[in-house]
Design a protein around this motif. Sequence first.
Motif, PDB file in Angstrom:
ATOM      1  N   GLU A   1       0.803  -1.217   0.000  1.00 45.09           N
ATOM      2  CA  GLU A   1       0.000   0.000   0.000  1.00 45.09           C
ATOM      3  C   GLU A   1       0.839   1.272   0.000  1.00 45.09           C
ATOM      4  O   GLU A   1       0.447   2.270  -0.607  1.00 45.09           O
ATOM      5  CB  GLU A   1      -0.926   0.000   1.229  1.00 45.09           C
ATOM      6  N   THR A   2       1.980   1.276   0.710  1.00 43.08           N
ATOM      7  CA  THR A   2       2.737   2.528   0.877  1.00 43.08           C
ATOM      8  C   THR A   2       3.855   2.709  -0.142  1.00 43.08           C
ATOM      9  O   THR A   2       4.307   3.832  -0.355  1.00 43.08           O
ATOM     10  CB  THR A   2       3.340   2.606   2.292  1.00 43.08           C
ATOM     11  N   ILE A   3       4.313   1.614  -0.773  1.00 46.50           N
ATOM     12  CA  ILE A   3       5.382   1.733  -1.780  1.00 46.50           C
ATOM     13  C   ILE A   3       4.895   1.226  -3.135  1.00 46.50           C
ATOM     14  O   ILE A   3       5.073   1.898  -4.152  1.00 46.50           O
ATOM     15  CB  ILE A   3       6.638   0.949  -1.342  1.00 46.50           C
ATOM     16  N   GLY A   4       4.261   0.042  -3.140  1.00 45.17           N
ATOM     17  CA  GLY A   4       3.809  -0.522  -4.409  1.00 45.17           C
ATOM     18  C   GLY A   4       2.860   0.409  -5.147  1.00 45.17           C
ATOM     19  O   GLY A   4       3.122   0.802  -6.301  1.00 45.17           O
TER      20      GLY A   4
ATOM     21  N   HIS B   1      16.432  -0.658   0.697  1.00 49.99           N
ATOM     22  CA  HIS B   1      16.385  -0.884  -0.748  1.00 49.99           C
ATOM     23  C   HIS B   1      15.103  -1.648  -1.087  1.00 49.99           C
ATOM     24  O   HIS B   1      14.829  -2.701  -0.486  1.00 49.99           O
ATOM     25  CB  HIS B   1      17.586  -1.701  -1.215  1.00 49.99           C
ATOM     26  N   VAL B   2      14.354  -1.134  -2.040  1.00 50.29           N
ATOM     27  CA  VAL B   2      13.113  -1.777  -2.474  1.00 50.29           C
ATOM     28  C   VAL B   2      13.168  -1.932  -3.990  1.00 50.29           C
ATOM     29  O   VAL B   2      13.455  -0.960  -4.703  1.00 50.29           O
ATOM     30  CB  VAL B   2      11.873  -0.955  -2.073  1.00 50.29           C
TER      31      VAL B   2
ATOM     32  N   MET C   1       0.906  -3.636 -10.665  1.00 53.32           N
ATOM     33  CA  MET C   1       2.055  -3.718  -9.789  1.00 53.32           C
ATOM     34  C   MET C   1       2.907  -4.955 -10.079  1.00 53.32           C
ATOM     35  O   MET C   1       2.394  -6.046 -10.277  1.00 53.32           O
ATOM     36  CB  MET C   1       1.575  -3.741  -8.340  1.00 53.32           C
ATOM     37  N   ALA C   2       4.232  -4.759 -10.068  1.00 49.10           N
ATOM     38  CA  ALA C   2       5.177  -5.870 -10.100  1.00 49.10           C
ATOM     39  C   ALA C   2       5.273  -6.483  -8.700  1.00 49.10           C
ATOM     40  O   ALA C   2       4.627  -6.012  -7.756  1.00 49.10           O
ATOM     41  CB  ALA C   2       6.543  -5.363 -10.560  1.00 49.10           C
ATOM     42  N   ASN C   3       6.062  -7.529  -8.547  1.00 51.88           N
ATOM     43  CA  ASN C   3       6.399  -8.012  -7.208  1.00 51.88           C
ATOM     44  C   ASN C   3       7.330  -6.964  -6.587  1.00 51.88           C
ATOM     45  O   ASN C   3       8.456  -6.785  -7.051  1.00 51.88           O
ATOM     46  CB  ASN C   3       7.113  -9.360  -7.288  1.00 51.88           C
ATOM     47  N   VAL C   4       6.852  -6.254  -5.577  1.00 52.10           N
ATOM     48  CA  VAL C   4       7.622  -5.170  -4.946  1.00 52.10           C
ATOM     49  C   VAL C   4       8.132  -5.668  -3.596  1.00 52.10           C
ATOM     50  O   VAL C   4       7.339  -6.052  -2.736  1.00 52.10           O
ATOM     51  CB  VAL C   4       6.760  -3.912  -4.773  1.00 52.10           C
ATOM     52  N   SER C   5       9.443  -5.652  -3.414  1.00 53.00           N
ATOM     53  CA  SER C   5      10.027  -6.310  -2.246  1.00 53.00           C
ATOM     54  C   SER C   5      11.096  -5.459  -1.576  1.00 53.00           C
ATOM     55  O   SER C   5      11.884  -4.772  -2.250  1.00 53.00           O
ATOM     56  CB  SER C   5      10.638  -7.658  -2.645  1.00 53.00           C
ATOM     57  N   LEU C   6      11.121  -5.534  -0.239  1.00 55.27           N
ATOM     58  CA  LEU C   6      12.131  -4.881   0.599  1.00 55.27           C
ATOM     59  C   LEU C   6      13.297  -5.852   0.776  1.00 55.27           C
ATOM     60  O   LEU C   6      13.087  -7.010   1.160  1.00 55.27           O
ATOM     61  CB  LEU C   6      11.513  -4.531   1.959  1.00 55.27           C
TER      62      LEU C   6
ATOM     63  N   VAL D   1      -0.255 -10.378  -6.998  1.00 55.10           N
ATOM     64  CA  VAL D   1       1.040  -9.728  -6.778  1.00 55.10           C
ATOM     65  C   VAL D   1       1.670 -10.263  -5.497  1.00 55.10           C
ATOM     66  O   VAL D   1       0.965 -10.597  -4.550  1.00 55.10           O
ATOM     67  CB  VAL D   1       0.869  -8.189  -6.721  1.00 55.10           C
ATOM     68  N   SER D   2       2.998 -10.344  -5.501  1.00 52.31           N
ATOM     69  CA  SER D   2       3.743 -10.813  -4.330  1.00 52.31           C
ATOM     70  C   SER D   2       4.629  -9.697  -3.782  1.00 52.31           C
ATOM     71  O   SER D   2       5.025  -8.779  -4.518  1.00 52.31           O
ATOM     72  CB  SER D   2       4.628 -12.004  -4.703  1.00 52.31           C
ATOM     73  N   HIS D   3       4.947  -9.823  -2.491  1.00 49.34           N
ATOM     74  CA  HIS D   3       5.867  -8.884  -1.851  1.00 49.34           C
ATOM     75  C   HIS D   3       6.770  -9.648  -0.907  1.00 49.34           C
ATOM     76  O   HIS D   3       6.289 -10.367  -0.021  1.00 49.34           O
ATOM     77  CB  HIS D   3       5.105  -7.810  -1.074  1.00 49.34           C
ATOM     78  N   GLY D   4       8.071  -9.480  -1.081  1.00 50.88           N
ATOM     79  CA  GLY D   4       9.023 -10.109  -0.193  1.00 50.88           C
ATOM     80  C   GLY D   4       9.543  -9.115   0.817  1.00 50.88           C
ATOM     81  O   GLY D   4       9.633  -7.912   0.542  1.00 50.88           O
ATOM     82  N   SER D   5       9.904  -9.629   1.979  1.00 45.64           N
ATOM     83  CA  SER D   5      10.402  -8.746   3.032  1.00 45.64           C
ATOM     84  C   SER D   5      11.106  -9.573   4.100  1.00 45.64           C
ATOM     85  O   SER D   5      10.716 -10.711   4.360  1.00 45.64           O
ATOM     86  CB  SER D   5       9.235  -7.976   3.654  1.00 45.64           C
TER      87      SER D   5
END
Length: 511
Positions: free
Chosen positions: A278-281, A318-319, A387-392, A492-496
Amino acid sequence: MPNPESTKDVRRRLDPAFLALPLHRLADAALSRARRHGAGHADVRITRTRRGGWLARDGDLVATVDGTATGCGVRVEHRGCRGFAATTDLRPAAVAAAVDQAVAMARLAAGINGTAGAAPVRLSEEPVHREAVWCAPCEIDPFAVPDAEKAEFLTAASRGLLGHAAVRHVEARLRVVRETRFYADSRDTTTTQQRVRLHPVFTVTGTDAATGRARTVRTRGPATGRGWEYALGAGWDWVDELAQLPEELAEKTRAPVVRPGRYDLVLDPSNLALTIHETIGHATELDRVLGYEAAYAGTSFATLDRLGRLRYGVPGMHVSADRTTPHGLATIGYDDEGVETQSWPLVEDGVLAGYQTDRETAAQAGFPRSTGCSYAEDARHVQLPRMANVSLHPDPAGPSLAELIAGVEHGIHVVGDGSWSIDPRRHGFQFTGQLFHRIEHGRLVGQLNDVAYRGDTVRFWNSLARLGGPATYLLCGAFNCGKGQPVQAAPVSHGSPAAVFRDIHVTATAG
C-alpha cells in the motif's frame, strides 16, 4: 526473461486446448483490419483463464467452483487516441468486428480529446519478440488433481483442528488459477505464456470464555505461483503451521486489548508485505502519479519532481520491483504489451529511484523504456499499468528474528495481515494484523488483541531501525489487488525480511 528450456519444451507444458485455438489466424484478422482502418498501433490478446475454488466448513466440503473464461481483446491507437473492444466469439469475422468497435471508440475519444486539447497517445519504443514462449514452473497441475484429493486436503486438516478444545469452528479455502494467453501486435511481437497460482487458507475460530467474544487466527502460508506441490509441502510446511494454530488461538482468546501508545514494532514479513504493497507498491505506479487513477484508486505523493530526491526511508533501505521473481504472483516472461519483464529499483538507499510503468506512461514521463507492468485481468478488460512483485531487501548480514526481538525494550511483534486503510495519496495509513506478541526487555511475554499501527508513509519508513537477515525473508502475496474502472483484480507478491520500527503510534481497535 531467459528460460533455460527450449521453446519446444516450454510449449509442451502449455494448455493443449488453448494451443488448439486458431491463435495466429485470429491475430491476423484483427491486425489486418486495424491496418485497413489506418491504426497507428494495434494489439490483440487471446486469453483462457481457469479458476477453481473449494470451501470446507467444520470438516465438510460445502462449495466448489470451476469455471473457464476464454475470449479476445483488441486495442488500437487511431488518430492519437485509443479504443478497446472484446469478444468471446473466436471466429475471424467476430474479432475483426471487435476491431471496428475499438476504432469507433478511438474516433469518439479523438473528438473529446480534441475539444479538451489532450495530447495524443505516445508509446515507448521496445524490442520486438517474435514467437516468444514462457511457462511458469509447475510440477503438478492442480486441475489434474482429482477433486476428491483437494477436498480431503481441506477436510482432513479441518477435522484435525476441530479436535483441539480451543477451536470451535474451522473454515478452509483453496483457490487455484491457471492463466494462458497469446499476444500479438502490429510491431510483429507474438508471445504465448502460461502461469499457475494457488492459495490454501485455514481459519480457526474460538471464544473467550469470560466475555464470549470470538477470535480468529488464519494461516500465513502465502499465495504462490506454484502448482499442487505447494499443498503437498513444497515451499511451505503446512503440517507445522496447522499444528501451531490451536495454541495460537487459545492464547489469543485470553489476551488483553492493547493499551494505546507508542511502541517499537517488530513486523513479520507476513504483516509487512501489505504495508509495502500500500505505501510503496501503489505509490510508485506511474499512472497514479500522472493522475489517471484519481477518480477511483487515488494518486500518489511520490511525484516525478521528487524522483531521485525524496528521502522515502532510511539509508540502507532498498526496495525493488521485479516481474521475474521465482514463484512470484506478478511474475511472467512478457507483459500484456509484449515487453520483456525485468527487475529495477524503486527505492535505493532510502531515496525514491523509480516507477512502475507501461509503454504509454513511460513515454509520457520521458522514460526511454517501459518497465513491463502492463496487465489485464482477462480478455474482457483493457490493459493497465499493474504492480510488479515489490520487495524490501534484507540486510545481507542481518540478524535473526530472535535477535531483532532481543533488541527491543518495549514493543510488539506483529504477525500476519488484517484490515487496513490509507488515504488516496498514500500518505496516512492504519494497519492491523493476525497475532500481536508483547515484547518486554527483549522477550515475548504474551499476546495482545486489537492492535493497529498508524503513521505517515515517509515518517514510517524513516523510523526503520533494523532489517532482519536473509533467514527472516519471506515472499507473501495476494490474488486480488483491485484497480481500474471497471475494477480488475491482479495477483502480486511482496518479499520482506522481519524489521524493527521505532516509536510507532499504536491504537486499540476495540475497547
